[in-house]
Scaffold this motif. Structure first.
Motif, short mmCIF file in Angstrom:
data_model
loop_
_atom_site.label_atom_id
_atom_site.label_comp_id
_atom_site.label_asym_id
_atom_site.label_seq_id
_atom_site.Cartn_x
_atom_site.Cartn_y
_atom_site.Cartn_z
N ALA A 110 -5.00 5.56 0.38
CA ALA A 110 -3.84 4.28 0.60
C ALA A 110 -4.37 3.61 -0.58
N ILE A 111 -3.17 3.59 -1.49
CA ILE A 111 -3.33 3.02 -2.70
C ILE A 111 -2.60 1.78 -2.78
N HIS A 112 -3.79 0.59 -2.93
CA HIS A 112 -3.33 -0.63 -3.11
C HIS A 112 -2.48 -0.98 -4.63
N ILE A 171 0.96 -1.36 0.00
CA ILE A 171 -0.01 0.00 0.08
C ILE A 171 1.03 1.29 -0.07
N ILE A 172 0.59 2.31 -0.98
CA ILE A 172 1.37 3.56 -0.92
C ILE A 172 0.36 4.41 -0.09
#
Lengths: 65, 717
Positions: A58-60, A31-32
């Motif tokens: 919260a980029i998966h 996650i970013i």
């Protein structure tokens, strides 16, 4: 309230990135996290406080298949 | 040269010799045609058109299949072909995931082209033996084995004697038979299927290779669409290829240095980061079992739910403890991602091989989710045993799992009962019944014979024989275009519904897996955003299948600084790696845009092929409602808070005092309309009419305005 991935999300005083991820059961290892467009490193999740009105992403990343 | 006489005293039906040829810039420039009905063997030149417009791999497969069939050809007609091809990059040993074989045939499930890929050594060996592809056509009157000796330049068609068709035995026997000695076994690759492929429509093709460390065979599968069923219908027992002398420069690339440098860069990345990312080296694709559960995406009880309290019993760490060696384990030379896993010395508890200790390849995520949670089974040993028997019987684990989950829901709804199943109590979670169903399928007996038809034909059977409600069957039967869904829960992600529904071969996730991007990240909120993703990702991922490449090293690992890039989801550095290795092998000078165009040409060709066969239009892209939303009260109630909120916020619908049935109907109308709007947007982005037909303008733009394609398109405007 904060925005999490551009959706309304409950907020409480002192909320950290680490607590937010736990609250949302975001357990995926890739996650970013961005708070107000600034990337937060995993080692800073516990110490980064999210303020009311912050925009969190919260980029998966995709995987699988 | 054709040798009509038996040269060795063995029961050869045909022997043929050929010049070994030259492999240059990824191509041998020659393919092999074998008709098992007439025993005709011939070599064909690879034309510039094939290389320019179809590249290789499944592009070559689709190209040859188009020539072989007419619009009225059925899967079991002798004219149908099975084509296997690697691709120009396939067989390199520098870059992880470069050993794939792509298989194309007319599917007994969908009646149109299916493509499926497998690891193992067959595709690269075929190329090193001198051929960019093999076409298998005709139908033999007795079981045959084809043997290609890629060092001697000989091909034989032999009568098969006595061998069982179940792969864990047959693969081992043939590896031993055709190797000169134990050392030579690593040079043998076998494709075969199993007894289940003889009695069902969901037969797969096993790709056997020899594992030097285990001193035994390993299996990878071209699983989808019933390819194994076609293989056995042609009375082919196995195709064996032998090639000794694999090394890193056999493709004769134009730029070996770039291949080496690009490969080393990814090896280092995997070494440094895999353990903190997806643990592919440790447990392979099964790493996401519990992740899917935590995000409510793990198909459970025929896709009704996305999580289960017992998932911890089949979590990845449970399987890590069962996988022998716990060490990296690849399916082609040089793959440091090494995600193939196996459990050794597993003692079987049921079936014809009960008591035997066997090696089980897997589990992959799809097996654990399908054979496990989707059927309500949370016993890891049961999943491994089901996995083993599916493989050795030559039965596709995904189709088996999804159709068994469907059967279980029918059973729990009273559409089926013990009388109708011949005594099988097919409730969710009944491991013994699932295993018995599988054993029945392998012999074509009992209810297994009905189930082996696949969901689409089963739905018709249940409606006709037992008066089941066709609409309910359509809603819960998780197939589209005749192919069973793979194992992700798409109902809360519109983009993933498109990723399953707006596909060429049916609902397999290898075109687009957009659940996180859409449902969790909310990165593609508009129809246009989703349509862009449903253009780019299917085209990008199609490209792997043109080149003999595995998708996993693209995005199951990411560079440390990937998060700083403009489009992290695409893994831009890896996209450039693929451009670089393609150019390094072939000497061409493509960029990332031309890469997409290469795929678009083949993708549109496949769409038009489907249309030619009477499918491939908008009506065929419809989904069962279970893929889109809650069919039953039980499903709605399980997510009531979420669904009520959506009705209120999205539709301004007051849920107060409304029955669940009323809310389900309103939700359904909304979600079905969303899918229609998504379909409009995707067709527009892909350059298709609103009926899903590629336009003449689009074909011209892609330089794919071939007369035979224009004829089909114009007829269907």
């Amino acid at each position: 309230m904060i925005k999490l991935n551009n959706r309304e999300c409950e907020w409480q005083e002192g909320l950290t990135v680490q607590e937010l991820l736990k609250l949302k059961t975001f357990t995926y290892p890739r996650i970013i996290v961005y708070v107000n467009d600034k990337i937060i490193s995993p080692e800073d999740y516990a110490s980064t406080i999210i303020e009311d009105g912050d925009k969190v992403k919260a980029i998966h990343l995709m995987a699988g298949g | 040269m054709e040798l009509e006489n038996n040269q060795t005293g063995q029961p050869f039906l045909k022997e043929y010799s050929y010049d070994l040829g030259v492999l240059d810039r990824g191509y041998t420039n020659r393919t092999l045609y074998i008709n098992v009905g007439s025993y005709k063997i011939k070599e064909k030149p690879v034309t510039p058109l094939m290389k320019d417009k179809f590249i290789g791999g499944k592009g070559f497969g689709l190209y040859y299949l188009w020539q072989a069939v007419t619009e009225s050809t059925k899967w079991n007609d002798p004219e149908n072909e099975i084509i296997i091809s690697s691709g120009p990059v396939g067989g390199i040993t520098q870059y992880p995931g470069s050993g794939k074989s792509l298989v194309v045939t007319l599917s007994p499930l969908t009646n149109m082209p299916i493509d499926s890929n497998a690891g193992g050594y067959f595709g690269p060996f075929l190329k090193f033996a001198g051929f960019d592809a093999i076409e298998l056509q005709g139908k033999a009157d007795k079981d045959v084995i084809i043997f290609i000796d890629g060092n001697k330049g000989t091909i034989s068609i032999e009568e098969a004697h006595g061998e069982t068709s179940d792969t864990h035995i047959l693969g081992g026997q043939l590896t031993e038979k055709y190797a000169d000695n134990e050392e030579d076994r690593r040079n043998i690759a076998v494709i075969s299927t199993g007894s289940g492929a003889e009695h069902t429509n969901i037969g797969l093709l096993n790709f056997t290779f020899y594992d030097v460390r285990r001193k035994g065979i390993r299996l990878k599968q071209a699983g989808r669409g019933g390819i194994g069923t076609v293989f056995r219908d042609k009375h082919i027992k196995a195709v064996v290829i032998k090639f000794a002398g694999v090394k890193g420069n056999l493709n004769h690339p134009v730029d070996q240095l770039t291949l080496n440098k690009t490969g080393i860069k990814l090896h280092k990345e995997i070494h440094d980061l895999d353990n903190a990312q997806n643990r592919m080296r440790k447990i392979g694709t099964a790493n996401i079992i519990e992740v899917m559960d935590q995000y409510d995406l793990l198909p459970t009880h025929n896709y009704k739910f996305g999580a289960h309290k017992d998932t911890f019993k089949i979590a990845s760490d449970v399987f890590i403890s069962k996988v022998t060696q716990n060490s990296p384990d690849g399916c082609w030379h040089g793959c440091s991602m090494a995600c193939a896993k196996a459990a050794d010395h597993f003692e079987l508890k049921t079936g014809p091989y009960k008591g035997q200790k066997v090696t089980i390849d897997g589990p992959e995520y799809e097996n654990a989710a399908g054979l496990g949670s989707n059927c309500g089974i949370f016993d890891p040993d049961a999943i491994l045993e089901l996995n083993f028997y599916c493989d050795t019987y030559g039965i596709d684990t995904i189709s088996y799992a999804t159709l068994t989950a469907f059967v279980m829901e029918c059973y729990e709804n009273g559409i089926l009962n013990q009388e109708r199943t011949g005594g099988l109590e097919l409730n969710f979670g009944n491991t013994e019944a699932s295993l018995e169903l599988l054993h029945q399928m392998s012999q074509g007996v009992g209810f297994g014979k009905i189930a082996g038809l696949g969901i689409r034909k089963m739905k018709a059977y249940l409606a006709k024989e037992f008066g089941a409600d066709p609409q309910f069957l359509f809603d819960i039967g998780m197939e589209q275009k005749g192919l069973e869904f793979s194992e992700y829960l798409p109902k809360e992600s519109l983009a993933q519904q498109g990723g399953y529904g707006l596909t060429n071969k049916g609902p397999q996730h290898d075109e687009a897996w957009l659940i996180f991007m859409d449902m969790v990240n909310n990165q593609i909120p508009t129809f246009e955003d989703k349509a862009e993703a449903l253009h780019y990702y299917p085209m990008f991922r199609t490209w792997f299948g043109l080149n003999g490449l595995c998708k996993l090293p693209w995005n199951d690992i990411a560079p440390a600084d990937n998060k700083l890039t403009d489009e992290p989801a695409k893994i831009p550095e890896h996209v450039q790696n693929y451009v670089d290795i393609f150019n390094a092998v072939t000497g061409k000078a493509i960029d990332k845009h031309e890469l997409i165009r290469q795929s678009e040409r083949v993708y549109n060709f496949q769409r038009i092929f489907n249309i030619r066969m009477g499918f491939g239009k908008r009506v065929h892209d419809k989904l069962p409602y279970r893929a889109m939303g809650p069919v039953t009260v039980e499903e709605y109630v399980s997510r009531q808070e979420r669904y009520d909120k959506q009705l209120t916020e999205l539709l301004d619908y007051d849920t107060t005092g409304k029955s669940t049935e009323e809310k389900i109907k309103v939700m359904r109308d909304y979600r079905e309309s969303q899918y229609e709007k998504l379909t409009d947007a995707v067709y527009k982005r892909r350059g298709w009419t609103m009926d899903g037909v590629p336009t003449v303008e689009k074909l011209r733009e892609l330089e794919m305005d071939l007369p035979e394609l224009l004829e089909v398109v114009e007829k269907n405007m």
